[in-house]
Design a protein around this motif. Structure first.
Motif, mmCIF file in Angstrom:
data_model
loop_
_atom_site.group_PDB
_atom_site.id
_atom_site.type_symbol
_atom_site.label_atom_id
_atom_site.label_comp_id
_atom_site.label_asym_id
_atom_site.label_seq_id
_atom_site.Cartn_x
_atom_site.Cartn_y
_atom_site.Cartn_z
ATOM 1 N N ASN A 62 0.955 -1.084 0.098
ATOM 2 C CA ASN A 62 0.148 0.009 0.037
ATOM 3 C C ASN A 62 1.052 1.109 0.002
ATOM 4 O O ASN A 62 1.690 1.432 0.766
ATOM 5 C CB ASN A 62 -0.969 -0.197 1.229
ATOM 6 C CG ASN A 62 -1.843 0.997 1.310
ATOM 7 O OD1 ASN A 62 -1.401 2.399 1.750
ATOM 8 N ND2 ASN A 62 -3.161 1.212 0.856
ATOM 9 N N GLU A 63 0.587 2.201 -0.868
ATOM 10 C CA GLU A 63 1.630 3.177 -1.363
ATOM 11 C C GLU A 63 1.493 4.222 0.049
ATOM 12 O O GLU A 63 2.614 4.730 0.716
ATOM 13 C CB GLU A 63 1.167 4.056 -2.396
ATOM 14 C CG GLU A 63 1.844 3.536 -3.569
ATOM 15 C CD GLU A 63 1.350 4.199 -4.907
ATOM 16 O OE1 GLU A 63 0.944 5.262 -4.753
ATOM 17 O OE2 GLU A 63 1.436 3.641 -5.914
ATOM 18 N N ARG A 64 0.580 4.429 0.571
ATOM 19 C CA ARG A 64 0.388 5.192 1.892
ATOM 20 C C ARG A 64 1.020 4.647 3.010
ATOM 21 O O ARG A 64 1.858 5.540 3.558
ATOM 22 C CB ARG A 64 -0.889 5.674 2.199
ATOM 23 C CG ARG A 64 -1.896 6.636 1.231
ATOM 24 C CD ARG A 64 -3.107 6.980 1.857
ATOM 25 N NE ARG A 64 -3.051 7.853 3.003
ATOM 26 C CZ ARG A 64 -4.091 8.646 3.584
ATOM 27 N NH1 ARG A 64 -5.082 8.569 3.134
ATOM 28 N NH2 ARG A 64 -3.750 9.347 4.793
ATOM 29 N N ILE A 65 0.968 3.499 3.164
ATOM 30 C CA ILE A 65 1.609 2.970 4.267
ATOM 31 C C ILE A 65 3.233 2.636 4.331
ATOM 32 O O ILE A 65 3.822 3.058 4.639
ATOM 33 C CB ILE A 65 1.094 1.533 4.937
ATOM 34 C CG1 ILE A 65 -0.693 1.502 4.950
ATOM 35 C CG2 ILE A 65 1.658 1.079 6.114
ATOM 36 C CD1 ILE A 65 -1.178 0.351 5.359
ATOM 37 N N ASN A 66 3.501 2.421 2.788
ATOM 38 C CA ASN A 66 4.733 2.285 2.474
ATOM 39 C C ASN A 66 5.463 3.760 3.012
ATOM 40 O O ASN A 66 6.592 3.855 3.312
ATOM 41 C CB ASN A 66 4.792 2.184 0.963
ATOM 42 C CG ASN A 66 4.600 0.626 0.604
ATOM 43 O OD1 ASN A 66 4.395 -0.309 1.455
ATOM 44 N ND2 ASN A 66 4.764 0.371 -0.744
ATOM 45 N N ARG A 67 4.863 4.722 2.421
ATOM 46 C CA ARG A 67 5.639 6.188 2.556
ATOM 47 C C ARG A 67 5.760 6.520 4.012
ATOM 48 O O ARG A 67 6.489 7.052 4.536
ATOM 49 C CB ARG A 67 4.590 7.193 1.916
ATOM 50 C CG ARG A 67 5.358 7.728 0.589
ATOM 51 C CD ARG A 67 4.517 8.859 0.033
ATOM 52 N NE ARG A 67 3.452 8.398 -0.858
ATOM 53 C CZ ARG A 67 2.214 8.603 -0.712
ATOM 54 N NH1 ARG A 67 1.666 9.481 0.187
ATOM 55 N NH2 ARG A 67 1.252 8.120 -1.479
ATOM 56 N N ALA A 68 4.736 6.171 4.760
ATOM 57 C CA ALA A 68 4.702 6.342 6.360
ATOM 58 C C ALA A 68 5.866 5.706 6.881
ATOM 59 O O ALA A 68 6.614 6.302 7.706
ATOM 60 C CB ALA A 68 3.224 6.108 7.038
ATOM 61 N N LEU A 69 5.975 4.429 6.408
ATOM 62 C CA LEU A 69 6.719 3.400 6.947
ATOM 63 C C LEU A 69 8.545 3.895 6.598
ATOM 64 O O LEU A 69 9.389 4.101 7.592
ATOM 65 C CB LEU A 69 6.704 2.004 6.710
ATOM 66 C CG LEU A 69 7.612 0.843 7.052
ATOM 67 C CD1 LEU A 69 7.684 0.949 8.367
ATOM 68 C CD2 LEU A 69 7.399 -0.458 6.494
ATOM 69 N N LYS A 70 8.538 4.567 5.507
ATOM 70 C CA LYS A 70 9.864 4.844 5.022
ATOM 71 C C LYS A 70 10.141 6.179 5.683
ATOM 72 O O LYS A 70 11.263 6.656 6.117
ATOM 73 C CB LYS A 70 9.831 5.268 3.307
ATOM 74 C CG LYS A 70 9.859 3.990 2.703
ATOM 75 C CD LYS A 70 9.898 4.109 1.099
ATOM 76 C CE LYS A 70 9.600 3.089 0.452
ATOM 77 N NZ LYS A 70 9.019 3.259 -0.962
ATOM 78 N N ARG A 71 9.017 7.218 6.054
ATOM 79 C CA ARG A 71 9.458 8.162 6.615
ATOM 80 C C ARG A 71 9.938 8.070 8.023
ATOM 81 O O ARG A 71 10.828 8.688 8.621
ATOM 82 C CB ARG A 71 8.137 9.079 6.828
ATOM 83 C CG ARG A 71 7.835 10.209 5.735
ATOM 84 C CD ARG A 71 6.817 11.035 6.438
ATOM 85 N NE ARG A 71 5.422 10.661 6.677
ATOM 86 C CZ ARG A 71 4.448 10.257 5.911
ATOM 87 N NH1 ARG A 71 4.498 10.368 4.479
ATOM 88 N NH2 ARG A 71 3.346 9.776 6.567
ATOM 89 N N ALA A 327 3.697 3.850 13.496
ATOM 90 C CA ALA A 327 3.652 4.796 12.219
ATOM 91 C C ALA A 327 2.689 4.084 11.179
ATOM 92 O O ALA A 327 1.923 4.791 10.682
ATOM 93 C CB ALA A 327 5.118 4.846 11.542
ATOM 94 N N CYS A 328 2.948 2.737 10.925
ATOM 95 C CA CYS A 328 1.867 2.115 10.315
ATOM 96 C C CYS A 328 0.431 2.206 10.646
ATOM 97 O O CYS A 328 -0.271 2.343 9.815
ATOM 98 C CB CYS A 328 2.679 0.669 10.007
ATOM 99 S SG CYS A 328 3.800 0.528 8.924
ATOM 100 N N ALA A 329 0.603 2.106 11.917
ATOM 101 C CA ALA A 329 -0.914 2.025 12.492
ATOM 102 C C ALA A 329 -1.449 3.397 12.331
ATOM 103 O O ALA A 329 -2.768 3.560 12.039
ATOM 104 C CB ALA A 329 -0.768 1.641 13.926
ATOM 105 N N VAL A 330 -0.946 4.400 12.665
ATOM 106 C CA VAL A 330 -1.274 5.953 12.528
ATOM 107 C C VAL A 330 -1.618 6.122 10.864
ATOM 108 O O VAL A 330 -2.738 6.645 10.923
ATOM 109 C CB VAL A 330 -0.201 6.765 12.995
ATOM 110 C CG1 VAL A 330 -0.562 8.311 12.416
ATOM 111 C CG2 VAL A 330 0.124 6.858 14.555
ATOM 112 N N GLU A 331 -0.927 5.696 10.124
ATOM 113 C CA GLU A 331 -1.199 5.858 8.644
ATOM 114 C C GLU A 331 -2.595 4.975 8.381
ATOM 115 O O GLU A 331 -3.426 5.548 7.587
ATOM 116 C CB GLU A 331 -0.242 5.597 7.779
ATOM 117 C CG GLU A 331 -0.482 5.982 6.330
ATOM 118 C CD GLU A 331 -0.390 7.445 6.126
ATOM 119 O OE1 GLU A 331 0.138 8.142 7.126
ATOM 120 O OE2 GLU A 331 -0.873 8.010 5.322
#
Ligand code: PLP
Length: 454
Positions: A62-71, A327-331
């Motif tokens: 999932n793009e949003r979770i991927n981004r949140a995780l990378k951040r 962070a994944c959970a927040v997203e």
């Protein structure tokens, strides 16, 4: 892929498996995932109809979770959670309390579902000890319950296959005969009964009331038991009974939380608040292990005092409140806030029901099709009228699972209950593919010569 399969089997012992089965049916090595699909090393797609053991909700990769995780990984991966904290955990706790049933306002983090259950049990017991109810030393749980695999969690579970051998090690749990709507002893329907079965729970709980710390329950659906759905009235009645008897109600929302049943939390169907609520699985969107135990102010306060009173809850796990998982959970929770997930799911759930109901009704080996929200199940039986199950040694569900897998759908049934619990991002055409494949695999299986069923 063969080389990787051999290397896998050289050292790896897989969960919930008879490893001998892998000799003729080696593990499928997954290279990547996108949306509702997983792809093996040869590029073959598999529709993940069970959300990779009920954890995935917004799809793989999932793009949003991927981004949140990378951040997050650029900032902080993990820190000791005793006397330290971080923004993802704080934001997550705020979001959880905001959406949780009212009255739950403290969050204790852990790193998997079974640990959350252990924490809930320990907290409830410890609470009663600290407020002077020292005789309350037992838990009550329903027949067919599942709450995880560690010894405490197994103690409150009732699925023989997982727990029988360990019985000498387990706590002395009070087993309450729970609802069984498919084989209702009162021959009522789930939709119009008066939860006659609750009388058995009431009798049993009242009789042992003074010994009990808590009743633990999977709200609305006993998932591991075979997606057994029961009426919300049962929960309502249980809540009142626990209140009257001074017993905690622990809601294990690990499988049903985060929208699975059509509500954010399954307790909402009954408009009740538990004293303790366990969540995990979908909380990170299926990315990383994380769990949380939400408790009432009353419970929190029983542990609050000067250090020398020795009231504190001294429980910890090394990875408690992991920052990447938080962070994944927040997203994940942001996606619930920003994208109308529950309303979209309602349409998808309706579509799943439409595609299954009629076909199940006329099928000689389907005893029941049942559904609530994004959980739908087909219970296979050898005799439809008399609801007779298949001999378990035939492994009917397992054989159908393998047929469906060869066609590219991961079903992994619970015994002879096939179920659909797909990621919420599943599209209509994939829902059709999932259900067509399930039914064609069932039919293919029963057409096999020499089984004596036709
Ligand atoms: C999966 C599950 C658990 C256990 O969670 P794990 O993370 O697998 O330890 C507990 N309760 C319910 C209802 C579950 O479905």
């Amino acid at each position: 892929m063969k080389d990787w399969q051999e290397r896998d089997l050289k050292y790896i012992w897989h969960p919930c498996s008879q490893m001998k089965d892998y000799e003729e049916f080696p593990p499928i090595i997954i290279s990547h995932g996108r949306g509702a699909y997983l792809f093996d090393l040869e590029g073959k797609p598999y529709l993940d109809a069970i959300s990779s053991w009920w954890v995935n909700i917004f799809g793989h990769g999932n793009e949003r979770i991927n981004r949140a995780l990378k951040r997050q990984v650029e900032e902080l991966e993990h820190v000791i959670f005793s006397h330290f904290s971080h923004r993802p955990a704080i934001e997550l706790a705020e979001k959880l309390i905001k959406i949780a049933p009212s009255g739950l306002n403290k969050v204790f983090f852990a790193d998997n579902g079974s640990s959350a259950v252990e924490i809930a049990l320990k907290m409830s017991f410890h609470y009663h000890q600290q407020v002077g109810n020292s005789k309350r030393t037992r838990f009550a749980a329903l027949s067919n319950a599942y709450h995880g695999e560690t010894l405490g969690a197994l103690s409150v579970g009732d699925i023989d296959l997982y727990s029988r051998i360990y019985r000498p090690l387990l706590l002395n749990t009070l087993k309450i005969p729970g609802p069984d709507c498919f084989r209702c002893p009162w021959e009522k329907e789930r939709t119009n009964c008066n939860v006659e079965c609750f009388s058995r729970a009431e009798e049993s709980i009242k009789k042992h009331s003074q010994e009990l710390c808590a009743v633990i329950i999977e709200p609305i659906v006993q998932c591991a038991a075979g997606m057994k759905i029961y009426p919300a009235r049962y929960l309502e009645k249980l809540r009142s009974l626990c209140d009257r008897e001074g017993i905690h109600l622990i809601a294990d929302e690990i499988a049903v939380g985060f929208g699975r049943t059509g509500k954010m939390f399954a307790c909402e169907h009954a408009k009740i608040s538990p004293d303790i609520m366990c969540v995990s699985k979908g909380i990170t969107g299926g990315y990383l292990p994380l769990s949380a135990v939400l408790v009432s102010e009353d419970i929190y306060h029983a542990f609050y005092g000067d250090y020398t009173e020795l009231k504190a809850f001294l429980h910890s796990h090394s990875y408690t409140g992991n920052a990447l998982a938080c962070a994944c959970a927040v997203e994940t929770l942001l996606m619930f806030e920003e994208e109308d997930v529950l309303a979209q799911n309602e349409k998808k759930a309706y579509f799943i029901g439409e595609l299954c109901r009629e076909r199940a009704k006329s099928h000689p080996y389907i005893g029941e099709f049942r559904q609530i929200g994004m959980i739908a199940a087909i219970e296979l039986v050898s005799n439809r009228e008399r609801k007779i199950p298949f001999d378990w040694t035939e492994r009917v569900g397992y054989r159908i699972y393998r047929l469906a897998l060869s066609k590219g759908v991961i079903l992994r049934p619970l015994g002879d209950v096939l179920y659909f619990m797909p990621p919420y991002c599943i599209e209509e055409k994939d829902i059709e593919f999932m259900i067509d494949t399930a039914f064609s695999s069932i039919d293919e299986y029963f057409r096999l010569p020499g089984r004596g069923h036709r």
